[in-house]
Design a protein around this motif. Structure first.
Motif, PDB file in Angstrom:
ATOM      1  N   ALA A   1       1.041  -0.927  -0.031  1.00  0.00           N
ATOM      2  CA  ALA A   1       0.136  -0.133   0.270  1.00  0.00           C
ATOM      3  C   ALA A   1       0.941   1.448  -0.570  1.00  0.00           C
ATOM      4  CB  ALA A   1      -1.262  -0.014   1.341  1.00  0.00           C
ATOM      5  N   ALA A   2       1.802   0.884   0.756  1.00  0.00           N
ATOM      6  CA  ALA A   2       2.748   2.375   0.505  1.00  0.00           C
ATOM      7  C   ALA A   2       3.660   2.709  -0.901  1.00  0.00           C
ATOM      8  CB  ALA A   2       3.999   2.292   2.214  1.00  0.00           C
TER       9      ALA A   2
ATOM     10  N   LEU B   1      -2.821  -1.841   5.682  1.00  0.00           N
ATOM     11  CA  LEU B   1      -3.140  -1.277   4.082  1.00  0.00           C
ATOM     12  C   LEU B   1      -3.414   0.449   4.418  1.00  0.00           C
ATOM     13  CD1 LEU B   1      -5.690  -3.909   2.709  1.00  0.00           C
ATOM     14  CD2 LEU B   1      -3.418  -3.427   2.120  1.00  0.00           C
ATOM     15  N   VAL B   2      -4.381   0.613   5.577  1.00  0.00           N
ATOM     16  CA  VAL B   2      -4.302   2.335   5.806  1.00  0.00           C
ATOM     17  C   VAL B   2      -3.598   3.117   6.164  1.00  0.00           C
ATOM     18  CG1 VAL B   2      -5.527   3.643   7.177  1.00  0.00           C
ATOM     19  CG2 VAL B   2      -6.853   1.813   6.063  1.00  0.00           C
ATOM     20  N   GLU B   3      -2.205   2.443   6.552  1.00  0.00           N
ATOM     21  CA  GLU B   3      -0.825   3.126   7.488  1.00  0.00           C
ATOM     22  C   GLU B   3      -0.293   2.770   6.095  1.00  0.00           C
ATOM     23  OE1 GLU B   3      -1.477   2.214  12.368  1.00  0.00           O
ATOM     24  OE2 GLU B   3       0.066   1.498  10.942  1.00  0.00           O
TER      25      GLU B   3
ATOM     26  N   GLN C   1      -6.814  11.624   4.366  1.00  0.00           N
ATOM     27  CA  GLN C   1      -9.019  11.388   3.868  1.00  0.00           C
ATOM     28  C   GLN C   1      -7.978   9.897   4.748  1.00  0.00           C
ATOM     29  OE1 GLN C   1      -8.515  10.928  -0.644  1.00  0.00           O
ATOM     30  NE2 GLN C   1      -8.357  13.071  -0.798  1.00  0.00           N
ATOM     31  N   HIS C   2      -7.356   9.322   4.946  1.00  0.00           N
ATOM     32  CA  HIS C   2      -7.690   7.952   5.207  1.00  0.00           C
ATOM     33  C   HIS C   2      -7.130   8.283   7.013  1.00  0.00           C
ATOM     34  CE1 HIS C   2      -7.299   5.681   1.227  1.00  0.00           C
ATOM     35  NE2 HIS C   2      -6.431   6.716   1.696  1.00  0.00           N
ATOM     36  N   ILE C   3      -7.057   9.190   7.544  1.00  0.00           N
ATOM     37  CA  ILE C   3      -6.718   9.285   8.994  1.00  0.00           C
ATOM     38  C   ILE C   3      -7.465   8.987   9.560  1.00  0.00           C
ATOM     39  CG2 ILE C   3      -5.861  11.009  10.750  1.00  0.00           C
ATOM     40  CD1 ILE C   3      -3.888  11.542   8.887  1.00  0.00           C
ATOM     41  N   VAL C   4      -8.569   9.471   9.332  1.00  0.00           N
ATOM     42  CA  VAL C   4     -10.457   8.598  10.334  1.00  0.00           C
ATOM     43  C   VAL C   4     -10.338   7.763  10.176  1.00  0.00           C
ATOM     44  CG1 VAL C   4     -12.576   9.066  10.637  1.00  0.00           C
ATOM     45  CG2 VAL C   4     -11.184  10.893   9.889  1.00  0.00           C
ATOM     46  N   GLU C   5     -10.527   6.792   8.868  1.00  0.00           N
ATOM     47  CA  GLU C   5     -10.256   4.703   9.741  1.00  0.00           C
ATOM     48  C   GLU C   5      -9.182   4.506   9.786  1.00  0.00           C
ATOM     49  OE1 GLU C   5      -9.796   3.847   5.334  1.00  0.00           O
ATOM     50  OE2 GLU C   5     -10.583   2.043   6.413  1.00  0.00           O
TER      51      GLU C   5
END
Lengths: 514, 378
Positions: A114-115, A391-393, A410-414
Motif C-alpha cells: 500500500a505504501a 493497508l490504511v497505514e 483522507q485515511h486518518i479517520v479510518e
C-alpha cells in the motif's frame, strides 16, 4: 499440475512443484530433522518465514542456509543434519549493485504494498525490498495467483501497474546510516540509497518455551501455515492449533482447506475476554463478517478457550501434546502442533536507525512518521493491528512520504477507528500469568545456543545472560527467545547493531570507503 | 583488619580485576569488587581471549610467559564454560622476509625456554588447509591457548566470593581515594588499598594517566568446525599492531570450541565511539580474506568493537600510583589483558604483601611514567 523440479535431499531424489521452498522438499522426503542443535537435539523448522534459523541446512555445499526461504531449483543438492565437511560453498562472484530511489519501502506485505503504491502516485521513484521471493508478506504469502476479486489480487495488480522497482529475496542487514540500506540477495549484495524510508517490516510470532517445544513438527501457528504455503504436504495430518490470537482461527481455516485433520484449537485467552472481543467487533462490520465466516467454516472443530499446551512429546518428532484447561490436563495425539502466542513487531531496522518506541512498537505521528525525519513506519511494526489497518497505514505513509499529505489526510479517520480495534485485540489476547510457569529447568529457551531455563534464571539481565550463557547470540539473534524472555523475565531488548541478519562475510566489506 | 573496612577494593570486574580479587582473597585479604556493569562485560567480553607469549620487549616476554604458565596451572580448575583450549598459535609468514622474522622469533623463544617449531610452506598448509597457497611458512607456538574470557572472569570472581569477597555490580565509582573508592552516591567503601582495574576507562579515575583507548573490531561466524585449527596471526601484525599513531588491520583468526571462527583484528586511535566502524571492519575482513580465500563465503553472525587500554611504551601499569600510594593501578594491558591478567594479579599481591616476585616488577611500575613527567615539569 504445475511444473516440477527434481532435487536431492540427503542423497534421495525428490520431485516437488516448482514453486516449493527447500523446506517443503525436505518434508516430502520424509525428513523431519533439519539440523542438530549444539547439544545434539533434532530440530525442524518453526517460523516458516526466515527468522528462526532452525531450518538451516547445507544447500549445494553451502552450510547454514535457511531452507524455508530458499526456492527449489533443478539439480539442487540438500543435506540436513550436521554435515559441515567442507561446506563452505562454491567460489562464486558476488554481484555488487547500487540502486537509487526517492522512497524505499522495506517489506512487501500489505502495508508495504500500500505504501509503495501510494508513494508511486506522486511520480516518485519507489523501490521495495523484501526477504521473500514473492510479494504479499506473511498474510498474503503464495497468493500471487489468487482469484482476481480478492484484496491481495487488487493490491498486487495496483503495484504491478505502478512499475515499482523491487528487490526480491533481499534481506536488509544494515540500515544504520541514514539514506542508505545494505541488503544481501542470493547472488550478491545491494546498496540502496533513498531520500525517504518506509518501514513495513511486519511482525513475527511470539513463541513460548514449554517442555518438548523444540521437537521437530512443533511449529508456530503462522509458522505451519507459511510452511504449508511453501509446499509442505499437510493433507491427512493431524494438527493441533494452539496459543493465542485471531491468527489461530485463520490458520486453522487455511489448514483445513488444505486437507489437514484439525484435531482442535486451543486458545489461552479466557472465554469472557473473547466474548468482550466479539462485542467489540460489532463496531467493525467488516471484521464481524470475517469472524462469522471463519466461525462457520470451522464449525465442527473443537475450539477450547482458557486452554493451552503444557508439553509436547515424541521420540524423534512430535507424537502427542499435553493440554491444560482449568485444572485438567490430558494428552492428544497429533502430527503437528501449530503454536504461537500472538504477534510481536519486527523492530530491528527501526532500532538501528534510532527510532523511538512506544509499548514495544515504533512510535509514529498521525502521518506515520517516526521520531527520525523522513523515516516512516506502517503496519504491524507500529503495533499489531491486522490487515485493514496495515493497508490504511501503508497508504498514509506512502502519501505522506511523497508530499501528498492531502491524500494521506483522507485515511486518518479510518486509521484512528481501526487503531481502537488494536487495543481491544491486545487486551483480549493478553497472555495469562500461568504461561510463565510453562518451562521447566531443562527446557531450552534459546534454541540457537541451547540455553536452558535454569541457566537463564541465574542471570540478572540480558547483558549478563548473553555474556554468560550465550542466550540470544546465535544466528536468529534473539528473534525467537527475545519475546519469550520479555514475557517470562521482563527483560527488554538489548542494543541492536549490524549485521541484523547473518550475512556472508564478503557482504560486510562490500560497501566501505577503503 | 579494621571491621567494616576491606583490605582491598578492586574497581573493575573485567578479567584483570577478577584475577586481582581472586589472588587477593587467596592470600587471605578481605576483598570487595565493584563494577559499573556486570562481571566481564567490558574489554573482557569484546576481546579474543588469546593466551599468547609475545616478545616485543624483554619485559613483555617475561610477563606473557609467566602468565601463560599461570594459565596452564589454572586450567584444571576452570569450568567447561571457560572453553580453555591449548590450540597453539601459528605466526604466519607471507614471504621470505617474514621467514627471517620467524627465525629471529624462533631463537628468541627457544632461548627463553618456550617450545616452538618452524613450519615451511608445505607444513603450514597441512596444518591449516584454508590458508592461501604460496605462503612462506610460519612459527608454531603449541603452548598458546584460547579461552572464553567472560566465563573465566566470572569463575575468578565467584571463587573470590567463596572465600568471602563481596561483589557490587552496577555501581559506578566516582573517585579513588587513599581511603577507598567513593561511589556515585557519595558513599565511601573503606579499603586499605584500592586497585584501579578499569581498563581503558582508568584515566577517568586517575587523572593524567597515560592510557588511551585503542579501538578494535571482531566478527564471529556461524559454526564451521575444523575450518581453522590454531590461532593464526600474520607476522605483518608486528609491523602494523604497534604503530602508535596510524590505524591498522591484521589477519588474526581464532577457532572457537563451538566451531565458530572469530576474526580480527583492527587498531584505531582517536575513535571513542562504541559502534562498529564499517570502514575499519571492511579493511579487516579484506585482510583476512587475503590470507584465507574461503573465509568470505562463511556466514557472519555478529560484529562488535571494544577498547584496549594502550600505554605509550606498550607495557601495562602494575603497581602503586605515584600520587596516591594506597591506590594501585592494574591497567594498560593493550591487546594482552587476557593473557597477562593472571601475572598482573600475582605482581600486585606480591607488592601488597612485600613478597618477592617471580619476575622483575620494575618495568611495569606506574612511576616509570610520572617520574619522567615530573622531571619535565620541574
Amino acid at each position: 499440475m504445475s511444473e516440477t523440479v527434481t532435487l536431492s535431499v540427503n542423497g534421495q531424489s525428490v520431485a516437488v512443484p516448482a514453486s516449493s521452498m527447500v523446506s517443503a522438499a525436505i518434508a516430502v522426503s520424509r525428513v523431519s530433522h533439519f539440523r542438530s542443535s549444539i547439544k545434539g537435539e533434532r530440530r525442524g523448522a518453526i517460523c516458516g518465514m526466515g527468522i528462526c534459523f532452525e531450518c538451516r541446512v547445507t544447500i549445494d555445499g553451502e552450510a547454514h542456509q535457511r531452507s524455508c526461504q530458499t526456492p527449489c531449483r533443478e539439480g539442487m543438492v540438500v543435506m540436513t543434519g550436521e554435515d559441515y565437511s567442507d561446506s563452505y560453498g562454491r567460489p562464486r562472484t558476488i554481484r555488487r549493485t547500487t540502486r537509487t530511489c526517492d522512497v524505499l519501502v522495506v517489506g512487501s506485505g500489505p502495508a508495504g504494498l500500500a505504501a509503495a503504491w501510494a508513494a508511486s502516485k506522486s511520480g516518485s521513484r519507489v523501490t521495495v525490498i523484501d526477504d521473500n521471493q514473492a510479494p504479499g508478506g506473511q498474510i498474503w504469502r503464495s497468493e500471487s495467483k489468487a482469484r482476481a476479486s480478492s484484496d491481495s489480487a487488487k493490491w498486487f495488480e495496483r503495484v504491478r501497474q505502478a512499475k515499482i522497482d523491487t528487490v526480491k529475496g533481499g534481506r536488509v542487514f544494515d540500515a544504520s546510516q541514514t539514506g542508505r540500506v545494505l541488503a544481501e540477495t542470493t547472488d550478491g549484495v545491494v546498496e540502496i540509497l533513498y531520500q525517504s524510508l518506509i518501514l513495513a517490516t511486519g511482525a513475527r510470532e511470539r513463541f513460548l518455551p514449554f517442555p518438548g517445544w523444540s521437537l521437530p513438527n512443533v511449529c508456530g501457528a503462522g509458522g505451519l501455515q507459511a510452511l504449508v504455503k511453501s509446499g509442505l504436504p499437510i493433507e491427512g495430518k493431524r494438527v493441533v492449533v494452539a496459543g493465542s490470537g485471531p491468527l489461530l482461527l485463520a490458520v486453522a481455516d487455511y489448514l483445513r482447506k488444505r486437507g489437514a485433520d484439525l484435531v482442535m484449537i486451543a486458545e489461552q485467552a479466557a472465554l469472557r475476554s473473547l466474548l468482550r472481543f466479539s462485542l467489540g467487533l460489532l463496531s467493525s462490520p467488516k471484521k464481524m463478517v470475517q469472524a462469522v465466516g471463519l466461525k462457520r467454516r470451522l464449525a465442527g472443530v473443537k475450539y477450547l478457550t482458557g486452554c493451552w499446551p503444557v508439553a509436547a512429546e515424541g521420540n524423534e518428532e512430535l507424537e502427542r501434546v499435553t493440554l491444560r484447561q482449568n485444572q485438567r490436563t490430558w494428552k492428544v495425539s497429533c502430527d503437528f502442533l501449530a503454536c504461537g502466542f500472538h504477534l510481536v513487531p519486527n523492530l530491528e531496522i527501526a532500532l538501528l536507525l534510532g527510532c523511538e518506541l512506544n509499548n514495544n512498537a515504533v512510535r509514529v505521528d498521525r502521518f506515520q512518521e517516526t521520531s527520525i525525519e523522513n523515516v516512516f513506519c506502517a503496519g504491524e511494526a507500529t503495533g499489531i493491528g491486522g490487515l485493514e489497518l496495515s493497508l490504511v497505514e501503508g497508504q498514509i505513509a506512502g502519501f505522506a512520504a511523497t508530499n501528498q499529505r492531502h491524500l494521506a489526510e483522507q485515511h486518518i479517520v479510518e486509521k484512528e477507528k481501526l487503531r481502537g480495534f488494536t487495543s481491544l485485540l491486545n487486551r483480549t489476547f493478553e497472555l495469562r500469568d500461568e504461561l510463565r510457569a510453562l518451562p521447566n529447568a531443562e527446557t531450552i529457551v534459546c534454541r540457537c545456543e541451547d540455553v536452558s531455563w535454569a541457566e537463564l534464571q541465574q542471570q540478572s539481565n540480558w547483558r549478563s545472560a548473553k555474556l554468560h550463557t550465550r542466550c540470544g547470540m546465535g544466528p536468529c539473534q534473539g528473534r525467537v527467545c527475545g519475546a519469550a524472555i520479555e514475557f517470562l523475565l521482563g527483560w527488554g531488548m538489548e542494543s541492536v547493531r549490524p549485521p541484523i541478519f547473518p550475512v556472508r562475510l564478503s557482504s560486510l566489506s562490500q560497501f566501505t570507503n577503503k | 583488619m579494621t571491621p567494616g573496612v576491606y583490605d582491598v577494593a578492586v574497581v573493575g570486574a573485567g578479567i584483570v580485576g577478577a584475577a586481582c580479587a581472586d589472588e587477593c582473597s587467596q592470600a587471605g585479604l578481605s576483598v570487595v569488587v565493584i563494577d559499573s556493569g556486570v562481571v566481564g562485560g567490558g574489554a573482557t567480553a569484546a576481546g579474543m581471549g588469546h593466551i599468547v607469549v609475545m616478545d616485543d620487549s624483554e619485559a613483555q616476554f617475561a610477563l606473557t610467559h609467566f602468565s601463560r604458565r599461570l594459565w596452564s596451572e589454572l586450567a584444571p580448575d576452570l569450568p567447561d564454560a571457560a572453553e580453555y583450549d591449548v590450540c597453539g598459535t601459528i605466526w604466519v609468514a607471507a614471504d621470505e622476509e617474514e621467514m627471517q622474522e620467524v627465525e629471529r622469533k624462533r631463537s628468541s623463544y627457544l632461548e627463553h625456554g618456550v617450545h616452538v617449531e618452524t613450519l615451511n610452506g608445505v607444513a603450514l598448509s597441512e596444518a591449516e588447509p584454508h590458508l592461501r597457497r604460496g605462503l612462506a611458512g610460519g612459527l608454531s607456538v603449541p603452548g598458546d591457548a584460547v579461552t572464553y574470557s567472560p566465563a573465566v572472569a566470572r569463575f575468578l570472581v565467584e571463587r573470590a566470593r567463596s572465600r568471602g569477597a563481596v561483589l557490587k555490580s552496577d555501581q559506578s565509582v566516582e573517585e579513588l581515594t587513599n581511603d577507598g573508592p567513593r561511589l556515585a552516591d557519595g558513599s565511601l567503601i573503606a579499603a586499605g588499598v584500592t586497585i584501579n582495574a578499569t581498563g581503558s576507562w582508568a584515566p577517568m579515575l586517575a587523572r593524567g594517566l597515560e592510557v588511551q583507548k585503542r579501538k578494535g573490531h571482531l566478527v564471529i561466524t556461524d559454526r564451521y568446525p575444523g575450518f581453522v585449527r590454531h590461532q593464526l596471526v600474520e607476522l605483518g601484525y608486528l609491523k602494523s599492531a604497534h604503530s602508535l599513531t596510524s590505524d591498522s588491520v591484521a589477519f588474526n583468526v581464532q577457532p572457537r570450541r563451538t566451531g565458530q571462527v572469530l576474526i580480527g583484528s583492527s587498531r584505531q586511535y582517536g575513535n571513542e565511539e562504541s559502534g562498529v566502524d564499517a570502514t575499519m571492519l571492511g579493511r579487516m575482513l579484506d585482510r583476512a580474506a587475503e590470507y584465507m580465500p574461503d573465509l568470505p563465503r562463511l556466514s557472519a553472525i555478529r560484529a562488535w568493537s571494544g577498547f584496549r587500554a594502550a600505554t605509550p611504551d606498550k607495557l601495562p601499569f602494575i603497581g602503586p600510583c605515584p600520587e596516591k600510594e594506597r591506590v594501585f593501578l592494574a591497567t594498560g594491558h593493550e591487546g594482552l589483558g587476557i593473557t597477562t591478567s593472571l601475572g598482573t594479579a600475582k605482581l600486585i599481591v606480591d607488592q601488597l604483601l612485600n613478597r618477592r616476585s617471580e619476575i622483575p616488577t620494575a618495568p611495569y611500575l606506574p612511576s616509570r611514567m610520572s617520574q619522567s613527567k615530573r622531571e619535565f615539569a620541574q
